[in-house]
Design a protein around this motif. Structure first.
Motif, PDB file in Angstrom:
ATOM      1  N   LEU A 114      30.795  46.876  47.113  1.00 49.51           N
ATOM      2  CA  LEU A 114      29.587  47.062  46.324  1.00 49.51           C
ATOM      3  C   LEU A 114      28.534  46.019  46.678  1.00 49.51           C
ATOM      4  CD1 LEU A 114      28.163  48.588  44.041  1.00 49.51           C
ATOM      5  CD2 LEU A 114      29.243  47.025  42.420  1.00 49.51           C
ATOM      6  N   VAL A 115      28.969  44.789  46.913  1.00 44.63           N
ATOM      7  CA  VAL A 115      28.040  43.726  47.310  1.00 44.63           C
ATOM      8  C   VAL A 115      27.373  44.088  48.636  1.00 44.63           C
ATOM      9  CG1 VAL A 115      27.861  41.335  48.085  1.00 44.63           C
ATOM     10  CG2 VAL A 115      29.191  41.886  46.047  1.00 44.63           C
ATOM     11  N   ASP A 116      28.150  44.584  49.594  1.00 40.52           N
ATOM     12  CA  ASP A 116      27.588  44.979  50.884  1.00 40.52           C
ATOM     13  C   ASP A 116      26.573  46.103  50.704  1.00 40.52           C
ATOM     14  OD1 ASP A 116      29.134  43.129  52.194  1.00 40.52           O
ATOM     15  OD2 ASP A 116      30.741  44.546  52.680  1.00 40.52           O
ATOM     16  N   LEU A 117      26.883  47.077  49.848  1.00 38.83           N
ATOM     17  CA  LEU A 117      25.970  48.185  49.594  1.00 38.83           C
ATOM     18  C   LEU A 117      24.689  47.687  48.938  1.00 38.83           C
ATOM     19  CD1 LEU A 117      25.413  51.253  49.440  1.00 38.83           C
ATOM     20  CD2 LEU A 117      26.609  51.264  47.249  1.00 38.83           C
ATOM     21  N   ALA A 118      24.822  46.815  47.951  1.00 39.76           N
ATOM     22  CA  ALA A 118      23.659  46.303  47.226  1.00 39.76           C
ATOM     23  C   ALA A 118      22.777  45.453  48.119  1.00 39.76           C
ATOM     24  CB  ALA A 118      24.105  45.498  46.011  1.00 39.76           C
ATOM     25  N   ASN A 119      23.374  44.703  49.055  1.00 41.42           N
ATOM     26  CA  ASN A 119      22.574  43.903  49.977  1.00 41.42           C
ATOM     27  C   ASN A 119      21.616  44.774  50.765  1.00 41.42           C
ATOM     28  OD1 ASN A 119      23.586  41.395  49.282  1.00 41.42           O
ATOM     29  ND2 ASN A 119      25.242  41.479  50.778  1.00 41.42           N
ATOM     30  N   GLY A 120      22.101  45.928  51.179  1.00 43.35           N
ATOM     31  CA  GLY A 120      21.239  46.831  51.930  1.00 43.35           C
ATOM     32  C   GLY A 120      20.109  47.386  51.095  1.00 43.35           C
ATOM     33  N   LEU A 121      20.312  47.500  49.782  1.00 45.46           N
ATOM     34  CA  LEU A 121      19.293  48.027  48.871  1.00 45.46           C
ATOM     35  C   LEU A 121      18.479  46.913  48.209  1.00 45.46           C
ATOM     36  CD1 LEU A 121      21.440  50.772  47.091  1.00 45.46           C
ATOM     37  CD2 LEU A 121      19.715  51.115  48.872  1.00 45.46           C
ATOM     38  N   ARG A 122      18.775  45.653  48.577  1.00 44.45           N
ATOM     39  CA  ARG A 122      18.099  44.489  47.998  1.00 44.45           C
ATOM     40  C   ARG A 122      18.271  44.407  46.481  1.00 44.45           C
ATOM     41  NH1 ARG A 122      12.439  44.148  51.522  1.00 44.45           N
ATOM     42  NH2 ARG A 122      13.450  43.968  53.562  1.00 44.45           N
ATOM     43  N   LEU A 123      19.464  44.728  46.036  1.00 43.93           N
ATOM     44  CA  LEU A 123      19.818  44.606  44.629  1.00 43.93           C
ATOM     45  C   LEU A 123      20.617  43.328  44.420  1.00 43.93           C
ATOM     46  CD1 LEU A 123      21.027  48.259  43.903  1.00 43.93           C
ATOM     47  CD2 LEU A 123      18.776  47.285  43.413  1.00 43.93           C
ATOM     48  N   GLY A 124      20.457  42.721  43.246  1.00 43.39           N
ATOM     49  CA  GLY A 124      21.253  41.556  42.921  1.00 43.39           C
ATOM     50  C   GLY A 124      22.617  41.976  42.413  1.00 43.39           C
ATOM     51  N   VAL A 125      23.659  41.278  42.841  1.00 45.60           N
ATOM     52  CA  VAL A 125      25.015  41.553  42.374  1.00 45.60           C
ATOM     53  C   VAL A 125      25.656  40.244  41.938  1.00 45.60           C
ATOM     54  CG1 VAL A 125      27.307  42.412  42.970  1.00 45.60           C
ATOM     55  CG2 VAL A 125      25.298  43.526  43.921  1.00 45.60           C
ATOM     56  N   VAL A 126      26.227  40.255  40.752  1.00 42.08           N
ATOM     57  CA  VAL A 126      26.915  39.093  40.210  1.00 42.08           C
ATOM     58  C   VAL A 126      28.330  39.514  39.826  1.00 42.08           C
ATOM     59  CG1 VAL A 126      26.913  37.291  38.455  1.00 42.08           C
ATOM     60  CG2 VAL A 126      24.737  38.204  39.313  1.00 42.08           C
ATOM     61  N   LEU A 127      29.347  38.834  40.360  1.00 44.13           N
ATOM     62  CA  LEU A 127      30.732  39.067  39.979  1.00 44.13           C
ATOM     63  C   LEU A 127      31.139  38.004  38.968  1.00 44.13           C
ATOM     64  CD1 LEU A 127      32.340  39.783  43.486  1.00 44.13           C
ATOM     65  CD2 LEU A 127      31.128  41.348  41.953  1.00 44.13           C
ATOM     66  N   VAL A 128      31.789  38.441  37.882  1.00 48.20           N
ATOM     67  CA  VAL A 128      32.183  37.515  36.826  1.00 48.20           C
ATOM     68  C   VAL A 128      33.651  37.739  36.474  1.00 48.20           C
ATOM     69  CG1 VAL A 128      29.852  37.457  35.859  1.00 48.20           C
ATOM     70  CG2 VAL A 128      31.517  39.084  34.956  1.00 48.20           C
ATOM     71  N   ASN A 129      34.256  36.727  35.836  1.00 46.83           N
ATOM     72  CA  ASN A 129      35.610  36.897  35.332  1.00 46.83           C
ATOM     73  C   ASN A 129      35.556  37.442  33.906  1.00 46.83           C
ATOM     74  OD1 ASN A 129      35.001  34.747  33.648  1.00 46.83           O
ATOM     75  ND2 ASN A 129      36.179  33.264  34.814  1.00 46.83           N
ATOM     76  N   ARG A 130      36.707  37.477  33.250  1.00 48.44           N
ATOM     77  CA  ARG A 130      36.756  38.106  31.927  1.00 48.44           C
ATOM     78  C   ARG A 130      35.899  37.377  30.899  1.00 48.44           C
ATOM     79  NH1 ARG A 130      42.474  38.307  29.626  1.00 48.44           N
ATOM     80  NH2 ARG A 130      43.201  38.384  31.777  1.00 48.44           N
ATOM     81  N   ASP A 131      35.639  36.089  31.118  1.00 48.75           N
ATOM     82  CA  ASP A 131      34.848  35.295  30.175  1.00 48.75           C
ATOM     83  C   ASP A 131      33.365  35.278  30.513  1.00 48.75           C
ATOM     84  OD1 ASP A 131      37.175  34.541  28.760  1.00 48.75           O
ATOM     85  OD2 ASP A 131      37.581  33.012  30.284  1.00 48.75           O
ATOM     86  N   GLY A 132      32.991  35.996  31.573  1.00 49.23           N
ATOM     87  CA  GLY A 132      31.594  36.017  31.963  1.00 49.23           C
ATOM     88  C   GLY A 132      31.203  34.880  32.881  1.00 49.23           C
ATOM     89  N   ARG A 133      32.182  34.085  33.353  1.00 48.69           N
ATOM     90  CA  ARG A 133      31.866  33.003  34.288  1.00 48.69           C
ATOM     91  C   ARG A 133      31.645  33.598  35.676  1.00 48.69           C
ATOM     92  NH1 ARG A 133      31.446  27.801  34.530  1.00 48.69           N
ATOM     93  NH2 ARG A 133      32.005  27.635  32.337  1.00 48.69           N
ATOM     94  N   ILE A 134      30.544  33.195  36.317  1.00 51.02           N
ATOM     95  CA  ILE A 134      30.147  33.764  37.599  1.00 51.02           C
ATOM     96  C   ILE A 134      31.051  33.238  38.708  1.00 51.02           C
ATOM     97  CG2 ILE A 134      28.281  33.920  39.297  1.00 51.02           C
ATOM     98  CD1 ILE A 134      26.327  33.590  36.921  1.00 51.02           C
ATOM     99  N   THR A 135      31.637  34.160  39.460  1.00 46.99           N
ATOM    100  CA  THR A 135      32.502  33.780  40.578  1.00 46.99           C
ATOM    101  C   THR A 135      31.818  33.973  41.915  1.00 46.99           C
ATOM    102  OG1 THR A 135      33.477  36.009  40.649  1.00 46.99           O
ATOM    103  CG2 THR A 135      34.567  34.351  39.265  1.00 46.99           C
ATOM    104  N   GLU A 136      30.831  34.884  41.976  1.00 48.40           N
ATOM    105  CA  GLU A 136      30.161  35.139  43.252  1.00 48.40           C
ATOM    106  C   GLU A 136      28.826  35.826  43.000  1.00 48.40           C
ATOM    107  OE1 GLU A 136      30.973  37.540  47.492  1.00 48.40           O
ATOM    108  OE2 GLU A 136      32.612  37.235  46.041  1.00 48.40           O
TER     109      GLU A 136
END
Length: 230
Positions: free
Chosen positions: A28-50
């Motif tokens: 999904l990150v690779d797809l969003a990069n091509g569309l210039r969309l922001g992507v944030v991956l988080v854990n169960r507590d909402g802490r940003i991992t990537e």
């Protein structure tokens, strides 16, 4: 054999769901990069991992994504109530440093331990709309005093707004009916030959020129037009 459209839609939704379930966060990150969309991956507590490159200017890794979201007020509860496999849309206001960002976002919860926020930063768009609304009254008055017509239209030439001078070019009763400028002004189904608005939308630059037209009342007119893409 024919199938009701409702069955076809159900089948399409199932196929889309199957495809979506097979997409990994990194794909999904690779797809969003091509569309210039922001992507944030988080854990169960909402802490940003990537975060990807488009999200890096808004969210910082290792922080909690909800720390800087100032609206909507119920964003945390909406996230907590989002079921596994669920999707939620939200318009968010995010503060980072002395700058505020407006985001059109989608929250996804593919598993118990993983969450994904995908967003488009619409700050510039909203700022431009606000500025346009602030200044529209001034320009409307100024151009009206100069006898200059002003038409605001979208990329499909649909008329969004006209000032009093430009309204005089339109056939009575048609501003609220047919939408495109050439339909309203000339009654023609196609754009005028050499239309600067068409040229400006293609080039992205200011274009000008004269357009000869026949109004619906049969009168001949020559308009000097200047078109600028917003």
């Amino acid at each position: 054999i024919s199938f009701p459209s409702s069955l076809r839609r159900i089948g399409m939704r199932r196929r889309i769901t199957d495809i979506a379930d097979s997409i990994t966060p990194h794909a999904l990150v690779d797809l969003a990069n091509g569309l210039r969309l922001g992507v944030v991956l988080v854990n169960r507590d909402g802490r940003i991992t990537e975060v990807n490159a488009s999200a890096a200017g808004v969210f910082r890794p290792n922080s909690t994504i909800f720390d800087n979201i100032v609206s909507p007020d119920d964003i945390l509860s909406r996230w907590d109530e989002l079921e596994i496999g669920g999707v939620e849309n939200a318009r968010m206001s995010v503060e980072r440093g002395d700058r505020r960002h407006w985001l059109d976002a989608v929250m996804l919860r593919p598993s118990v331990v993983t969450g994904i926020f995908v967003f488009r930063d619409i700050t510039i768009k909203l700022d431009a709309q606000e500025e346009l609304l602030r200044e529209r009254g001034f320009y409307r008055s100024l151009l009206g005093q100069l006898g200059v017509g002003l038409i605001l239209m979208d990329v499909d030439l649909n008329v969004l707004w006209v000032n009093d001078v430009a309204e005089g070019l339109c056939s009575e009763g048609e501003v609220g009916g047919r939408d495109k400028c050439h339909e309203i002004i000339t009654g023609s189904p196609v754009a005028c030959e050499g239309c600067p608005a068409v040229a400006a939308l293609k080039s992205g630059e200011v274009e000008s020129g004269e357009v000869r037209l026949t109004a619906p009342d049969g009168s001949k007119r020559i308009l000097h037009l200047v078109a600028a893409p917003l």
